[in-house]
Every structure is written in structure tokens, then in C-alpha cells.
Design a protein around this motif. Structure first.
Motif, PDB file in Angstrom:
ATOM      1  N   LYS A   1       0.816  -1.220   0.000  1.00 27.25           N
ATOM      2  CA  LYS A   1       0.000   0.000   0.000  1.00 27.25           C
ATOM      3  C   LYS A   1       0.852   1.275   0.000  1.00 27.25           C
ATOM      4  CE  LYS A   1      -0.668  -0.254   5.043  1.00 27.25           C
ATOM      5  NZ  LYS A   1      -1.658  -0.367   6.104  1.00 27.25           N
TER       6      LYS A   1
ATOM      7  N   LEU B   1       3.243   2.496  12.934  1.00 29.19           N
ATOM      8  CA  LEU B   1       2.177   1.948  13.780  1.00 29.19           C
ATOM      9  C   LEU B   1       2.377   0.441  13.962  1.00 29.19           C
ATOM     10  CD1 LEU B   1      -0.466   2.945  15.042  1.00 29.19           C
ATOM     11  CD2 LEU B   1      -1.596   2.452  12.880  1.00 29.19           C
TER      12      LEU B   1
ATOM     13  N   THR C   1      -2.205   8.405  11.541  1.00 31.18           N
ATOM     14  CA  THR C   1      -2.381   6.949  11.591  1.00 31.18           C
ATOM     15  C   THR C   1      -3.482   6.500  10.622  1.00 31.18           C
ATOM     16  OG1 THR C   1      -3.836   7.207  13.491  1.00 31.18           O
ATOM     17  CG2 THR C   1      -1.542   6.655  13.948  1.00 31.18           C
ATOM     18  N   VAL C   2      -4.436   7.388  10.364  1.00 29.15           N
ATOM     19  CA  VAL C   2      -5.482   7.044   9.381  1.00 29.15           C
ATOM     20  C   VAL C   2      -4.836   6.856   8.007  1.00 29.15           C
ATOM     21  CG1 VAL C   2      -7.539   7.857   8.175  1.00 29.15           C
ATOM     22  CG2 VAL C   2      -7.320   8.240  10.620  1.00 29.15           C
TER      23      VAL C   2
ATOM     24  N   GLU D   1      -1.745   6.188   7.469  1.00 28.24           N
ATOM     25  CA  GLU D   1      -0.872   5.013   7.552  1.00 28.24           C
ATOM     26  C   GLU D   1      -1.689   3.738   7.328  1.00 28.24           C
ATOM     27  OE1 GLU D   1       1.708   5.583  11.010  1.00 28.24           O
ATOM     28  OE2 GLU D   1       2.519   3.596  10.618  1.00 28.24           O
ATOM     29  N   ALA D   2      -2.886   3.718   7.888  1.00 34.10           N
ATOM     30  CA  ALA D   2      -3.745   2.548   7.721  1.00 34.10           C
ATOM     31  C   ALA D   2      -4.205   2.423   6.268  1.00 34.10           C
ATOM     32  CB  ALA D   2      -4.953   2.644   8.638  1.00 34.10           C
ATOM     33  N   ARG D   3      -4.593   3.544   5.665  1.00 36.97           N
ATOM     34  CA  ARG D   3      -5.075   3.489   4.285  1.00 36.97           C
ATOM     35  C   ARG D   3      -3.949   3.223   3.299  1.00 36.97           C
ATOM     36  NH1 ARG D   3      -9.102   8.738   4.082  1.00 36.97           N
ATOM     37  NH2 ARG D   3     -10.831   7.807   5.205  1.00 36.97           N
TER      38      ARG D   3
ATOM     39  N   MET E   1      -7.945  -3.124   1.389  1.00 33.88           N
ATOM     40  CA  MET E   1      -8.005  -2.016   2.326  1.00 33.88           C
ATOM     41  C   MET E   1      -8.416  -0.699   1.673  1.00 33.88           C
ATOM     42  SD  MET E   1      -7.559  -3.145   5.241  1.00 33.88           S
ATOM     43  CE  MET E   1      -7.322  -1.604   6.096  1.00 33.88           C
ATOM     44  N   LEU E   2      -8.935  -0.777   0.474  1.00 37.19           N
ATOM     45  CA  LEU E   2      -9.333   0.461  -0.189  1.00 37.19           C
ATOM     46  C   LEU E   2     -10.664   0.928   0.347  1.00 37.19           C
ATOM     47  CD1 LEU E   2      -8.389   0.063  -3.912  1.00 37.19           C
ATOM     48  CD2 LEU E   2      -7.352   1.454  -2.164  1.00 37.19           C
ATOM     49  N   HIS E   3     -10.660   2.126   0.884  1.00 35.77           N
ATOM     50  CA  HIS E   3     -11.923   2.669   1.358  1.00 35.77           C
ATOM     51  C   HIS E   3     -12.697   3.198   0.170  1.00 35.77           C
ATOM     52  CE1 HIS E   3     -10.105   6.634   0.891  1.00 35.77           C
ATOM     53  NE2 HIS E   3      -9.029   6.003   1.274  1.00 35.77           N
TER      54      HIS E   3
ATOM     55  N   LYS F   1     -12.107   9.289  -0.701  1.00 36.01           N
ATOM     56  CA  LYS F   1     -11.171   9.989   0.165  1.00 36.01           C
ATOM     57  C   LYS F   1     -11.884  10.742   1.287  1.00 36.01           C
ATOM     58  CE  LYS F   1      -6.681  12.019  -0.203  1.00 36.01           C
ATOM     59  NZ  LYS F   1      -5.655  12.496  -1.089  1.00 36.01           N
ATOM     60  N   ASN F   2     -13.144  11.105   1.067  1.00 39.45           N
ATOM     61  CA  ASN F   2     -13.837  11.886   2.094  1.00 39.45           C
ATOM     62  C   ASN F   2     -15.001  11.121   2.720  1.00 39.45           C
ATOM     63  OD1 ASN F   2     -12.282  14.291   1.776  1.00 39.45           O
ATOM     64  ND2 ASN F   2     -13.222  14.419  -0.241  1.00 39.45           N
TER      65      ASN F   2
END
Lengths: 238, 432
Positions: free
Chosen positions: B61, B206, B402-403, B405-407, B426-428, B431-432
Motif C-alpha cells: 500500500k 504503527l 495513523t489514518v 498510515e492505515a489506508r 483495504m481500499l476505502h 477519500k472523504n
């Protein structure tokens, strides 16, 4: 035309036979009401698929830790019924399914994630998906290392920093501590993301980021199998 | 054509023929230029090696982010070095502390352009070392500001001390007899100390260390890319060290033989260490061992015999593992092992260049000067880089949330991902 009709009849017979087998296989593990809900889900989403493709269905109905523990037993029981002799099967539960659908509607039937779990009070799909994703993620984390309670407690003690609305904060706190089985509407998307992210960060600390990513991904995929995810995609919460 | 060469030969035999002297000098100058530019191109190719090695050691990622940092720090570094760095490093240097002209080089001699081209690649190498150490949690903009300042100021100022001016004046370390032929300290330790400062300011990724302080390995996503990156770096090093003659001379053979032997011994040293410590023979550590060997031999490749090149590489390979374990122990998160490979091995290589100097082995005076040079590099680079990264973190932001970093930084910093077909987990949803 005749051949079309005979094909349809054969298909109906096969679905009816499989429905009886699913009913028979699940019966030892679920109370009657949840059993019919599970059958409704199977009828709506899985009856057209191959009989041996049971994993998606099992993922949807075995959502709580106790059910996940007996998931393999349920699977075995279903396979025995599906591939065993006809005379060992219960009678066709079609009428019971139709009766259940007339009182609960199709939406309830297609949301198997509620079986044996907390029944979401929310009418808001976003809240339902959040609740499902959060709970499933925590239960997966808990399976790896029993820190679910610690995670809930940590998030609970930091809620004030996250939530500006006092009453909502109190309600979420009660839900996290298990005093309320249901999460009401009231959280906005950013707050949901923050709460989920807090759980993720702690999971990273305790299990490592690779494992945390993997479990969150599994939880997301689980939610995406649920019908409600069509109304609100769980990835929006990441 | 034949007649022309015969004529040239005859003229060359004439004792007082200025025409022959000029022709030979021109030929030599052309060959020097061709070699320097070729070597510069090889050094530029090392950027690709760094990009592959570092992105392979990072998670999927963050692939685009790591490669973008390597790509763009070379671009910004080239401009910054042409504008400021080259003048500070090689301009007229009466004080011995920094150069004072040749900024924005233009209207110059051809050889000046060749040297600027070659040295620009060195500057980019020094700057890009930090990118791997800082991977997976650094804001893109903050990193680039740090990288550009490294190329424009931190690296060239120290370089001017050690390598002196190309025009008039010299550097104070060079005047003391400091030996660092191609830059174990000037390029690699400087880059490594900048990386060390960066990871201190940034903090670990993290989950890199557990709540009880235990170190947790975060596996990279593509070991074949790491291996290919290692091969490319190795190849590029023949230009890095061989080109540092700045001329097509006959000692390039010894220089590149030493380079090759040290790299090989570095890999062997790393493997032996892993075996002796009862650890699995990891490919990533083996490759880092060979790169440490390359870093270490860079200072003394022109001034030591092959036997000592092997010793230099072997020890560097061992040092990589010890250095990595030490950083883990003090909870510093260096994603690719850049501090061990470049800073620690660079220090050792610079000492080795003094110890194994051909014809003057183990001269205590020479070794003492080497230590002075090493200390000067640390005392200049580390505090300045520490302050620089601290300032960047306050003014512009250095650590990704950290958000993010997670994404994954691919999505949050660049809005594109490296492997769209496979990387769906892990794709949300937006972006918003």
C-alpha cells in the motif's frame, strides 16, 4: 417449450431438495425463529448456487463468537444433509419461510448477519454497517488475542475526545460496554471512522499492522456479503 | 583513414611535436569525458535500484509513495545541486569550509559540465538514502523538503571539507590527508546520519513495536524487487567508484575489482552472521550485506589491495546485522536498514581505508585523521538534519496520520495505487 418446462421443474425439485437439506442441517444448531430467518436468507441469495458452495452462507449466519466456534460442525451437518439420503431429510419448510417473510419482509430475510447477534435498532444503513463491521472486527481480533474488552474499554474512556454530542456519547458508551445491545443513529460518518480507527490502532499495537490489516480486511469482506452493504459500502468507514 | 593514423603516429614519435601532444591530450580528454558521463549514467541508474529495493521492502500500500520519493528527490536534487550544491561543494574555497562560486553553473568549460553531471548523481544518492529509512509513515511534501535541503546544503558543505575545491582553495579535511575516494563518509554516512535523524523525529510505524517493547518485523511485499534493486545498485556502483577517478585511467580495473570483491564478501559476511547467530538466512539481509560491502569499500577502493577489500566487505556485512539489532533494541524503526548499511558501514569503510592504505598499512596518524573525518561528518550532519526534520515537522508536517498510515500512503498522498487488481482489501470507498 416442453424441454424448458421440464428443466424448470427439475430446477425447482433440486432447490426444494436442497432447501430441505439446509433446514435439516441447521436444525440442531438454531432456534426455530432464527432457523427460518437463515433459510429465508439461503432461499433469497444462495438457492441458485451450487449446493457445495456453503462458505458464503455460513459466513453470513455464523457471526457471533459462539456460532463461529461451531461453524465447522454446522458445515459438516449441512454437507451430510445435502449429500445424504432423501429419507433422512425434514419436510420442505417452504410454507414456514413464506409465513416468516410475510411478517418480516424480504429485507430482513436477506440480512443474515443479524442471526444470533445483536439486532441493530437502527434504520440507518450506515449505522447498521458500522455496527456490523466494528463487532466483526473486534471478534476477529479477540480470536487472535483476547483483547476485545480492553479495546472497548480504551475506546470508551477516549469517547469524550471523539464525540462532541453528550447524549450520543453516553449511548455509544453504553453500547460499547454491552449495556445496550443496539446502537442508535446519531453518530456521523467521521465519528464512526474515528471509533473504528481507534480499534484498528490498538489492534496494530497488540497484533502488529500486518495482522490488523488482514483482520480488518476480513471484516470488511464479511460485511460486503451482507445485503445492507448495497445501501452503504463498508469501505466508506475506513 | 589509415594514413591519418600513421601520420598521427609519426607525429607522436617526433620529440617536439606540439600537434601530437595536443592530439593525444584531446583524445585523453574525450575518453575522460566519455567515461565520466557513462559512469554518471550508471550512478543515476542506482536510483532505480534504490526505488526497487525500498519499495519491495515496504508494504504494497506504500509502493507508489516510495518510488515517487526516489524519483522526485532525484529531480529536485538535480536542480538544487546545480543551483547551490555544486558551488558550495566544489566552488573556489579559500577558507576550507565551503565553496563560494560556480552557483547556477553556465558558460563553463566542458569538463565542468561533465563533473557537475557526475556529481549531481552523487548528491541524489546521498539524499535518497533517507527515503527507505523513513518509508511508510512520512508525508510526501515534508520528505521532499528535507531531501532538497540535504542535496543543496548538508551534503555539499561536508563534501567541500573532504574533497575540496575543483578550482582553487581546498577543504580542511582534505588538507589533513583524509582518505575517502568515492564517498563512504561523504555520500553514504552523510545520507545515513540524515536518515537516523529522520527516523528519530518521525518515530516508528504503527505497531512496529509492541506495547511491551518487543520488536515486530513488518514484512515487505516484494522480495524479487528487492533482489533486482540489489543487483542494480551493485551494477551502478561500478560507475560510482570507477567513475570517481574522473578520468579514463588504468586503475579503474583495481577499483572495480575491489568493489566487486567487497560486495561479495559483504553478502558472505551477512550470511555467516545469520548462520552463527542461528537465524534463518534471509535474502533481504544478504542483499543488505552486499550493499554494506559496497558502501564500505567506497572510501578505499583505489588505495587498498584486493585482500583488504575482502576484509572490508566481510566486516561490513557483519556490521549490518549488529547495527540493525542495535536500532531495534533502542526502538528506532528503519524500514530498509539504511542507517546500518550506509552510516555504520560507511564509518567502518572509512576507518578501513586508513588502516589498509597500500604501502602504508596501519599508520596511526592516517587512521586518526580518518576518525576526525568520521566525527566531523556526524557532528555536522546529524544535529543539522535533526533540526531540519524537527522544523519541517512543525512548519509543514512530516509524520503521516495513523489514518493515512492505515489506508496506505499511495492513496492518501498520491491518490493512486501500485497494484489495483490485487490491492482491493483495504481500499476505502472514497477519500472523504
Amino acid at each position: 417449450m416442453d424441454s424448458d418446462n421440464s428443466s424448470l421443474e427439475a430446477l425447482d425439485a433440486r432447490v426444494a431438495r436442497n432447501r430441505r437439506a439446509i433446514y435439516t442441517g441447521l436444525k440442531p444448531f438454531f432456534p426455530e425463529d432464527e432457523l427460518i430467518a437463515a433459510l429465508s436468507l439461503w432461499q433469497a441469495r444462495y438457492s441458485g448456487g451450487p449446493a457445495y458452495a456453503l462458505h458464503g452462507f455460513l459466513n453470513e449466519i455464523c457471526t457471533t463468537p459462539p456460532l463461529r466456534k461451531i461453524r465447522n460442525d454446522v458445515h459438516r451437518s449441512l454437507r451430510q444433509a445435502l449429500f445424504g439420503p432423501d429419507n433422512a431429510l425434514e419436510s420442505d419448510p417452504l410454507l414456514q419461510i413464506e409465513r416468516w417473510k410475510s411478517t418480516h419482509g424480504n429485507g430482513g430475510a436477506s440480512s443474515g448477519g443479524n442471526l444470533g447477534a445483536r439486532h441493530s435498532a437502527s434504520s440507518n444503513p450506515k449505522t447498521q454497517v458500522f455496527e456490523s463491521l466494528f463487532e466483526h472486527f473486534l471478534s476477529l481480533v479477540d480470536e487472535k488475542q483476547p483483547i476485545g474488552l480492553h479495546l472497548r474499554s480504551y475506546i470508551d474512556t477516549h469517547l469524550e475526545k471523539v464525540l462532541s454530542n453528550g447524549p450520543v456519547s453516553v449511548q455509544v458508551s453504553r453500547w460499547l460496554r454491552g449495556k445496550d445491545a443496539r446502537l442508535d443513529d446519531g453518530l456521523d460518518l467521521a465519528e464512526m471512522r474515528t471509533i473504528l480507527h481507534m480499534a484498528y490502532v490498538l489492534a496494530c499495537e497488540y497484533l502488529g499492522p500486518a495482522m490488523a490489516d488482514s483482520l480488518l480486511s476480513e471484516a470488511v469482506q464479511h460485511c460486503e456479503l451482507q445485503a445492507i452493504s448495497r445501501l452503504f459500502p463498508p469501505r466508506k468507514l475506513l | 583513414m589509415l594514413l591519418k593514423w600513421v601520420g598521427l603516429g609519426v607525429l607522436a614519435l617526433l620529440p617536439e611535436s606540439s600537434y601530437a601532444d595536443d592530439a593525444v591530450a584531446n583524445l585523453q580528454s574525450s575518453m575522460d569525458t566519455v567515461w565520466l558521463i557513462t559512469a554518471g549514467a550508471l550512478v543515476f541508474f542506482m536510483q532505480a535500484g534504490f526505488a526497487l529495493l525500498e519499495s519491495g521492502m515496504a508494504r504494497a500500500k506504500n509502493t507508489v509513495n516510495v518510488i515517487m520519493k526516489n524519483y522526485v528527490d532525484a529531480c529536485l536534487g538535480a536542480i538544487a545541486f546545480w543551483m547551490i550544491g555544486y558551488g558550495l561543494m566544489f566552488g573556489i574555497n579559500p577558507s576550507g569550509w565551503f565553496g563560494q562560486d560556480h552557483f547556477f553553473l553556465g558558460n563553463a568549460e566542458h569538463l565542468d559540465y561533465s563533473l557537475l553531471f557526475f556529481q549531481t548523481m552523487f548528491a541524489a544518492t546521498a539524499a535518497t538514502i533517507a527515503s527507505g529509512a523513513l518509508a511508510e509513515r512520512t508525508r510526501y511534501g515534508g520528505y521532499l523538503i528535507g531531501s532538497t535541503l540535504t542535496t543543496a546544503v548538508i551534503y555539499p558543505v561536508y563534501g567541500s571539507w573532504a574533497w575540496g575545491s575543483l578550482y582553487s582553495g581546498s577543504g580542511w579535511l582534505k588538507e589533513m590527508g583524509f582518505v575517502d575516494f568515492a564517498g563512504s563518509t561523504v555520500v553514504h554516512s552523510v545520507g545515513g546520519w540524515v536518515a537516523l535523524a529522520g527516523i528519530i523525529v518521525l518515530g516508528p510505524r504503527l505497531g512496529r513495536f509492541g506495547p511491551d517493547g518487543t520488536s515486530r518485523t513488518i514484512q515487505g511485499h516484494n522480495l524479487p524487487a528487492v533482489a533486482l534493486g540489489g543487483f542494480i545498485l551493485w551494477l551502478g556502483w561500478f560507475g560510482f567508484n570507477g567513475g570517481s577517478t574522473a578520468a579514463a585511467t588504468t586503475n579503474i580495473g583495481l577499483i572495480n575489482l575491489n568493489t566487486h570483491i567487497a560486495a561479495s564478501a559483504g553478502a558472505v559476511g551477512a550470511m555467516l552472521s545469520m548462520a552463527l547467530f542461528g537465524r534463518p538466512i534471509l535474502m533481504s539481509n544478504t542483499i543488505n550485506g552486499s550493499i554494506a560491502g559496497l558502501v564500505a569499500i567506497t572510501a578505499g577502493c583505489a588505495t587498498m589491495e584486493p585482500l583488504y577489500a575482502m576484509v572490508t566487505g566481510l566486516v561490513a556485512g557483519v556490521l549490518v546485522l549488529i547495527g540493525g539489532a542495535f536500532l531495534d533494541k533502542i526502538r528506532l524503526d528503519d524500514v530498509v536498514g539504511a542507517v546500518s548499511v550506509h552510516a555504520f558501514a560507511g564509518v567502518w569503510g572509512t576507518v578501513a581505508a586508513g588502516m589498509f592504505y597500500a604501502g602504508d598499512l596501519f599508520d596511526p596518524n592516517r587512521i586518526w585523521v580518518q576518525f576526525i573525518g568520521i566525527a566531523a561528518a556526524f557532528l555536522w550532519t546529524f544535529p543539522v538534519a535533526l533540526f531540519m526534520y524537527w522544523l519541517i515537522s512543525k512548519l509543514f508536517g512530516l509524520r503521516a496520520s495513523t489514518v493515512d498510515e492505515a489506508r496506505g500512503l499511495d492513496y492518501t498522498e498520491h491518490y493512486e495505487i501500485g497494484y489495483p487488481e490485487f490491492q482491493r482489501d483495504m481500499l476505502h470507498g472514497g477519500k472523504n
